[in-house]
Write an enzyme that holds these catalytic residues in place. Structure first.
Site, PDB file in Angstrom:
ATOM      1  CE1 TYR A  11       0.127   2.101   4.743  1.00 49.09           C
ATOM      2  CE2 TYR A  11       1.088   0.011   4.208  1.00 49.09           C
ATOM      3  CZ  TYR A  11       0.190   0.585   5.421  1.00 49.09           C
ATOM      4  OH  TYR A  11       1.928   1.250   6.283  1.00 49.09           O
ATOM      5  NE  ARG A  60       6.570   4.679   0.857  1.00 46.86           N
ATOM      6  CZ  ARG A  60       6.806   5.425   2.395  1.00 46.86           C
ATOM      7  NH1 ARG A  60       7.654   5.653   3.158  1.00 46.86           N
ATOM      8  NH2 ARG A  60       5.185   6.061   2.197  1.00 46.86           N
ATOM      9  NE  ARG A  66      -5.538 -19.627   3.169  1.00 47.69           N
ATOM     10  CZ  ARG A  66      -4.234 -20.162   3.608  1.00 47.69           C
ATOM     11  NH1 ARG A  66      -4.071 -21.961   2.769  1.00 47.69           N
ATOM     12  NH2 ARG A  66      -3.824 -19.922   5.260  1.00 47.69           N
ATOM     13  CE  LYS A 111       3.275   2.875   2.884  1.00 45.87           C
ATOM     14  NZ  LYS A 111       3.666   3.348   4.900  1.00 45.87           N
ATOM     15  CD  GLU A 169       9.578   1.290  11.068  1.00 48.82           C
ATOM     16  OE1 GLU A 169      10.124   3.180  10.131  1.00 48.82           O
ATOM     17  OE2 GLU A 169       9.568   0.182   9.819  1.00 48.82           O
ATOM     18  CG  LEU A 190       8.260   2.379   4.821  1.00 47.17           C
ATOM     19  CD1 LEU A 190       7.462   1.550   4.170  1.00 47.17           C
ATOM     20  CD2 LEU A 190       6.459   2.893   5.150  1.00 47.17           C
TER      21      LEU A 190
END
Length: 291
Positions: free
Chosen positions: A33, A52, A100, A147, A179, A204
């Protein structure tokens, strides 16, 4: 006005948006995301966020469904349709839909979701009063530079922070701050040096982090990219954190102990002001490019 979202090529009302339960983003968190801030109705530092996004997609082997220019057109249209003045645009790309299984086919069609959220950024309470922060163990996987939507450790850290009356949690590994739950952590030493952890797979690569480091250097402030301990943070003159949705947030306490004077410090306030100026300028640039 109905809230409008973007789903797989179409702008549709929020209530009509549907994703199959076999989507790998739902089943495996097999997705990434990205979040861009919106200020005065314009996207902030958006090109860096899209770069990014590309990097995260490449790292997990998903081909980007759109070029940067195509992403921007969709972001701008989403902002317009929702009449968003201040807040965020969220993008999520999953590997797609299949039965799945841990394995996956190489040629899958990604699922693309985009939506906006209203958030108060400029007049945030944290900017005026400062943020309380707690520390928690860093329980995440080893590729934090991606991310990923696999955010359970951050969810639990944020919950623990909320229960303690704090706004953020700094995650700690081997005594060093990595972080925040959704932010980049900084300290300012007693002799005025801005310190933040260097980029690696441990953290990140924050977009606001990058801009703030550049602004600090331009303002003649000393910067060191190195790891720092919780004890060093407690002894710091100032502590702050950065993110797309908070810009620069001064920290006034850590684990219940005051930082400095216990009030937002001058360097954090200055960097916030400089970043807001940069944010507005970058938003105007996006609008000019789209006109």
């Amino acid at each position: 006005m109905d809230r409008i979202v973007f789903l797989n090529g179409s702008f549709i009302p929020y209530d009509e948006a549907r994703i199959p339960i076999m989507d790998r983003g739902f089943l495996f968190a097999d997705a990434i995301y990205e979040v861009s801030a919106v200020l005065d109705g314009e996207l902030v530092d958006n090109e860096a966020h899209l770069s990014r996004l590309d990097r995260s997609l490449t790292e997990i082997g998903i081909a980007s469904p759109y070029s940067h220019a195509e992403w921007v057109v969709r972001q701008v249209e989403l902002v317009r349709r929702n009449r968003l003045v201040e807040g965020i645009v969220y993008i999520q790309v999953t590997r797609g839909v299949a039965e799945r299984d841990f394995g996956f086919a190489d040629a899958m069609s990604p699922t693309v979701v985009m939506f906006t959220q209203v958030k108060t950024i400029l007049e945030s309470r944290l900017a005026v009063a400062g943020a309380a922060v707690i520390t928690v163990p860093d329980l995440r996987w080893a590729r934090r530079d991606i991310k990923s939507v696999g955010l359970l450790a951050q969810v639990l850290a944020k919950r623990q922070a909320a229960e303690a009356g704090a706004a953020e949690a700094f995650m700690v590994e081997d005594g060093f701050v990595t972080e925040g739950g959704s932010s980049t952590a900084f300290i300012i030493t007693q002799d005025g040096v801005i310190v933040t952890r260097p980029l690696s797979s441990d953290i990140l690569p924050g977009i606001t982090r990058l801009a703030v480091l550049r602004l600090a250097a331009e303002a003649g402030l000393r910067v060191e990219e190195r790891a720092f301990t919780v004890q060093e943070a407690l002894r710091a003159a100032e502590v702050f954190y950065t993110s797309a949705s908070t810009f620069v947030a001064p920290v006034v306490s850590l684990d219940g102990q005051p930082i400095g004077s216990g009030r937002p410090g001058p360097h954090a306030r200055k960097l916030r002001t400089l970043y807001i100026e940069l944010a507005r300028a970058s938003g105007r640039d996006v609008s000019a490019a789209c006109s």
